[in-house]
Design an enzyme around this catalytic site. Structure first.
Site, mmCIF file in Angstrom:
data_model
loop_
_atom_site.group_PDB
_atom_site.id
_atom_site.type_symbol
_atom_site.label_atom_id
_atom_site.label_comp_id
_atom_site.label_asym_id
_atom_site.label_seq_id
_atom_site.Cartn_x
_atom_site.Cartn_y
_atom_site.Cartn_z
ATOM 1 C CB ALA A 276 36.075 44.184 49.403
ATOM 2 N N GLY B 62 38.365 36.295 49.327
ATOM 3 C CA GLY B 62 38.746 35.093 50.053
ATOM 4 C C GLY B 62 38.506 35.124 51.542
ATOM 5 C CG HIS C 242 40.310 33.536 46.055
ATOM 6 N ND1 HIS C 242 41.313 34.210 45.407
ATOM 7 C CD2 HIS C 242 40.139 34.168 47.244
ATOM 8 C CE1 HIS C 242 41.756 35.195 46.179
ATOM 9 N NE2 HIS C 242 41.049 35.187 47.291
ATOM 10 C CG ASP C 243 38.187 37.906 44.107
ATOM 11 O OD1 ASP C 243 39.226 37.414 44.578
ATOM 12 O OD2 ASP C 243 37.680 38.955 44.564
ATOM 13 C CB THR C 244 42.911 35.977 43.027
ATOM 14 O OG1 THR C 244 42.642 37.122 43.841
ATOM 15 C CG2 THR C 244 44.249 36.170 42.338
ATOM 16 C CG ASN D 114 47.787 39.071 48.753
ATOM 17 O OD1 ASN D 114 46.753 39.270 48.144
ATOM 18 N ND2 ASN D 114 48.104 37.881 49.264
ATOM 19 N N GLY E 174 40.603 45.924 36.628
ATOM 20 C CA GLY E 174 40.218 47.308 36.417
ATOM 21 C C GLY E 174 41.370 48.281 36.400
#
Length: 472
Positions: free
Chosen positions: A13, A82, A240-242, A300, A409
């Site tokens: 993002a 997403g 989706h990055d997750t 989340n 991270g």
């Protein structure tokens, strides 16, 4: 002899990067070849992603990759955040620019939306937790308010699908990214005809779902000419990055949870089937698609947002504190107060320090003033929240969780890792940091036949990247 390499295009993002991966002595090695800011823009009263700039920067990264010596780029995979995407017209031209998930336009249609379908029924079908930016609300808004979309909109592509389209010319919707937007039948793993009919939206505007690990095309002649690359394959990964981050987590048993750590955190479990019962609905836990037919059963939750916002406030006041400075102050604090990390007041406060001080004054009757005490209240609150969510997963799945697998991270904050171990009483295994890029590459490797399964890929991850254990 040229070394075979894979490119992960990983968009977050706030920034994007292209990471090169290659196998050396049975280990996966990563190299960043291009990084760029991903800055959204306001135009009129709408908050957009700057897609033209994003795609331009991706091409700059591909140009750099093409100039690398002794490297054979074999494939490219794309993962992003997403829910967002854009429309193509009947000629395949970009009809709308992608709108940012933080844009408030969906608030206009909520009342009308829920006159068509109940909140409870929506969860029964999709298994997705309620969030106002979910794709289902965005699409409903488009059809409800935009004559342009109703008359000219021909194909909806999610953000990674859109990038892949302009690289290859192929149109599709990748399963994991599609699953995040509350549009799929969670059990059937296809677009829900019942949902689209209830909302009076045309289901034929959605594209064929493809699973992670599918080769979807090769670079177009134009992209090859612009970048200098050859017939490089583009692979639908866990887009989706997750989904990619979970794929890149070296999970070893069904009794582990993953905790993807960053500004926000996602805690979850890798399941074979969705859980759609009343308790799951009550806890607002989401059932998103994973790689190799898995379900990402996750929540989340808040993360290092607290510390990022505290540091921002303190540095605006001229304290010039680094994160190690803040952690050192926390370690010297004897305070044991904790905020409620899920309280809405901490989601977007103008001043995080004032909000934490006010909360502790209201809750405990104390006035915190020292940097270490204030930050420790945030850390304690996060640890307590993670324990609550973990216990909910144990209740809902009937499993005794013995390991928390932390990736991303946020694991560079070793104090946070130890805090999670101390408060939950579970063993914490932290690593790898670059889980999303790694998971992206694993699915490219599987698509090309370089590995046979995710299990084999996760063994490579375990052998390639440091993992540190923390115990109570």
């Amino acid at each position: 002899m040229s070394k075979k390499a894979y490119i992960a295009i990983d968009l977050g993002a706030s920034s994007g990067r292209l990471i090169l991966g290659s196998m050396e002595e049975n280990q996966l090695k990563l190299e960043e070849i291009h990084r760029f800011p991903n800055e959204p823009v306001y135009l009129g009263d709408t908050f957009y992603w700057d897609f033209m700039r994003i795609f331009h920067e991706i091409k700059q990264g591909l140009k750099k990759a093409a100039k690398l010596s002794d490297i054979e780029i074999t494939s490219i995979g794309i993962d992003t955040w997403g829910v967002d995407g854009a429309w193509l017209d009947k000629k395949g031209k970009l009809l709308t620019n992608p709108v940012h998930y933080r844009d408030h336009r969906t608030s206009e249609i909520m009342e009308d939306f829920y006159s068509k379908i109940t909140d409870s029924k929506l969860y029964d079908i999709t298994g997705i937790q309620k969030m106002s930016f979910n794709t289902v609300y965005q699409l409903y808004h488009d059809f409800k308010t935009s004559e342009t979309v109703r008359t000219l909109g021909d194909k909806w592509l999610f953000m990674p699908d859109l990038i892949a389209y302009f690289l290859t010319g192929a149109t599709f919707n990748e399963y994991t990214i599609a699953s995040t937007g509350a549009l799929l039948d969670a059990a059937g793993r296809e677009y829900s005809k019942e949902l689209f009919e209830a909302l009076e939206m045309p289901i034929d505007k959605m594209q064929k779902l493809v699973m992670p690990g599918t080769v979807v095309g090769t670079l177009t002649d134009l992209i090859k000419k612009e970048t200098g690359l050859g017939d490089v394959k583009v692979v639908a990964v866990g887009s989706h990055d997750t989904a990619s981050a979970v794929a890149g987590s070296p999970l070893e048993s069904e009794n582990e949870v993953y905790l993807c750590c960053g500004t926000w955190c996602l805690m979850g479990m890798e399941l074979r089937e969705p859980i759609l019962n009343a308790k799951s609905k009550e806890f607002n836990i989401t059932n998103e698609g994973g790689v190799e037919g898995t379900i990402r059963y996750l929540k989340n939750i808040n993360g290092l947002w607290f510390l990022q916002q505290l540091r921002k406030v303190w540095n605006e006041r001229g304290l010039n504190l680094s994160f190690p400075d803040i952690i050192a102050a926390v370690k010297n604090s004897n305070s044991e107060y904790a905020v409620d990390a899920k309280d809405e007041r901490f989601m977007a406060p103008l001043d995080m320090e004032k909000e934490i001080i006010a909360y502790c004054k209201e809750t405990y009757g104390v006035t915190l003033s020292e940097v270490g005490d204030i930050a420790k209240a945030a850390y304690n609150g996060l640890g307590i929240l993670y324990k609550e969510v973990l216990e909910a997963f144990e209740e809902l799945t009937g499993k005794n969780i013995n390991v928390i697998r932390m990736v991303g991270g946020g694991i560079q904050d070793q104090y946070l890792c130890q805090k999670v171990a101390d408060i939950t009483g579970k063993k914490v295994v932290a690593g790898p940091i670059e889980a999303s890029c790694i998971g992206n590459m694993l699915m490219q490797m599987k698509a090309l036949g370089d590995i046979s399964s995710l299990e084999e890929g996760r063994k490579i991850v375990k052998d390639s990247f440091e993992q540190k254990e923390y115990r109570q």
